[in-house]
Design an enzyme around this catalytic site. Structure first.
Site, PDB file in Angstrom:
ATOM      1  N   GLY A 116       0.837  -1.193   0.000  1.00 38.31           N
ATOM      2  CA  GLY A 116       0.000   0.000   0.000  1.00 38.31           C
ATOM      3  C   GLY A 116       0.875   1.248   0.000  1.00 38.31           C
ATOM      4  O   GLY A 116       2.041   1.204   0.395  1.00 38.31           O
ATOM      5  N   CYS A 117       0.297   2.350  -0.435  1.00 34.78           N
ATOM      6  CA  CYS A 117       1.079   3.594  -0.523  1.00 34.78           C
ATOM      7  C   CYS A 117       1.505   4.065   0.873  1.00 34.78           C
ATOM      8  O   CYS A 117       2.694   4.336   1.114  1.00 34.78           O
ATOM      9  CB  CYS A 117       0.272   4.664  -1.249  1.00 34.78           C
ATOM     10  SG  CYS A 117      -1.469   4.753  -0.756  1.00 34.78           S
ATOM     11  N   TYR A 118       0.567   4.154   1.814  1.00 32.03           N
ATOM     12  CA  TYR A 118       0.937   4.606   3.170  1.00 32.03           C
ATOM     13  C   TYR A 118       1.903   3.620   3.845  1.00 32.03           C
ATOM     14  O   TYR A 118       2.909   4.054   4.435  1.00 32.03           O
ATOM     15  CB  TYR A 118      -0.299   4.760   4.056  1.00 32.03           C
ATOM     16  CG  TYR A 118      -1.305   5.826   3.674  1.00 32.03           C
ATOM     17  CD1 TYR A 118      -0.999   7.181   3.783  1.00 32.03           C
ATOM     18  CD2 TYR A 118      -2.582   5.488   3.258  1.00 32.03           C
ATOM     19  CE1 TYR A 118      -1.947   8.157   3.483  1.00 32.03           C
ATOM     20  CE2 TYR A 118      -3.538   6.456   2.949  1.00 32.03           C
ATOM     21  CZ  TYR A 118      -3.214   7.791   3.069  1.00 32.03           C
ATOM     22  OH  TYR A 118      -4.149   8.740   2.779  1.00 32.03           O
TER      23      TYR A 118
END
Ligand SMILES: NC(=O)C1=CN([C@@H]2O[C@H](COP(=O)(O)OP(=O)(O)OC[C@H]3O[C@@H](n4cnc5c(N)ncnc54)[C@H](OP(=O)(O)O)[C@@H]3O)[C@@H](O)[C@H]2O)C=CC1
Ligand SMILES: CC(=O)N[C@@H](CCC(=O)OP(=O)(O)O)C(=O)O
Length: 311
Positions: A116-118
């Site tokens: 995921g990006c975060y």
């Protein structure tokens, strides 16, 4: 013969950016489904079975469906950009810089879950400190972040950009996931090697691409009262020898009056900062990235190259 690549979901936000990154490549054959047929299950199944690597840029349910279509069809490797398989033991976690072995694990895998990006930002900050013995496993980690609105895909892009949309969002910056049950928490905990569930508070700003992820720490609660310099040295040692994750020198970060989440827009690199004042007992670890670069499409292409033996 050139390896065949099929991006399932190529007309969505992440898929389009992967297609753009692959557009100039003459070492690959990119199979493309017409936009009007993007939800045609039979046609997708044919492409999925014909391709050497399928990159899934779909919501979780559709990703799981694509994986089930490919069950028993081992000649197709899969990179899944959704949340569906990121803590699944049969899938390699697609963060090549995670530790010394991860690059090879991705290269050898048939099934790779793109991070995921975060979590890309948060794990990049905490995992090296866990591995170096600086961050205790039971430290109460908190993660605060702001993302560009493309992180919410086509739906959020329309909500932010189209004032006539029935669910238009007029705010310039807003918090969400306030019940603290965001879908990225399990991934953060598992791959961050954290004993306690981290508190994760994300937000969105009125800009398309970019992301700041912050992990503040009290240094008195770290093993050996690690200093800012110790933390910075551990991060620098961890990321030595590659150029995608860059640890910003302390002398440079101390001069910064502000940090712009859009600074790395349209790049696939990520910068890590250790902010604070030496001796104050506190640091703020910060990752800066493009949510669609190292946070999604850039990482997917990096994993593709590893799986094809190009990197
Ligand atoms: N955006 C980002 O920054 C990041 C996204 N991701 C992940 O990437 C994946 C894709 O997200 P994103 O690109 O943002 O989403 P988008 O909504 O922008 O794109 C998703 C695409 O998938 C298509 N689609 C949806 N359901 C199906 C289905 N059942 N069969 C075939 N196609 C389908 C959509 O078609 P239609 O147009 O008809 O809806 C759309 O083209 C998600 O799992 C997301 O969590 C990961 C990291 C960052
Ligand atoms: C701004 C925004 O809405 N961001 C998404 C996260 C990005 C995404 O959808 O991707 P992955 O879960 O696959 O990383 C969210 O918070 O759900």
């Amino acid at each position: 013969m050139k390896p065949k690549i099929f991006i399932d979901g190529e007309h969505g936000t992440t898929g389009l950016q992967i297609r753009t990154r692959l557009a100039g490549r003459d070492d690959l054959e990119v199979l493309s489904i017409p936009e009007a047929e993007r939800r045609n299950k039979d046609m997708r199944a044919d492409f999925l079975k014909e391709t050497d690597v399928a990159i899934l840029c779909l919501p979780d349910d559709a990703s799981k469906e694509a994986v089930s279509i490919l069950e028993g069809h081992n000649s197709t490797k899969i990179i899944d950009t959704s949340t569906a398989h990121r803590v699944h033991p049969d899938w390699a976690y697609g963060f090549a810089e995670l530790d010394r072995d991860q690059r090879q694990k991705i290269a050898d895998a048939r099934l790779v879950a793109n991070p995921g990006c975060y979590p890309t930002g948060a794990i990049s900050l905490v995992r090296p400190l866990r591995d170096a013995g600086i961050l205790p496993g039971d430290y109460p980690v908190t993660v605060n972040a702001v993302s560009g609105y493309t992180g919410g895909g086509k739906q959020m892009i329309a909500q932010m950009e189209n004032p006539d949309a029935p669910d238009h969002i007029a705010a310039n910056h807003f918090l969400y996931a306030m019940p603290l049950k965001h879908k990225h928490v399990p991934e953060l905990q598992v791959h961050g090697h954290l004993d306690r569930k981290p508190i994760f508070s994300p937000s969105v700003g009125r800009f398309a691409q970019g992301m700041i992820v912050q992990v503040p720490l009290f240094t008195d609660d770290l093993n050996g009262n690690a200093s800012m310099a110790d933390i910075h040295a551990a991060l620098t040692a961890h990321y030595e020898g590659q150029n995608i994750v860059q640890v910003v020198p302390l002398a440079e970060s101390v001069m910064l009056p502000r940090l712009d989440p859009e600074e790395l827009r349209d790049t696939d690199i990520m910068k890590l900062y250790v902010f604070g004042t030496e001796g104050s007992g506190q640091v703020n670890l910060v990752a800066l990235l493009d949510n669609l670069g190292k946070g999604a499409s850039g990482a997917a292409v990096q994993n593709l190259d590893l799986m094809l033996g190009n990197a």
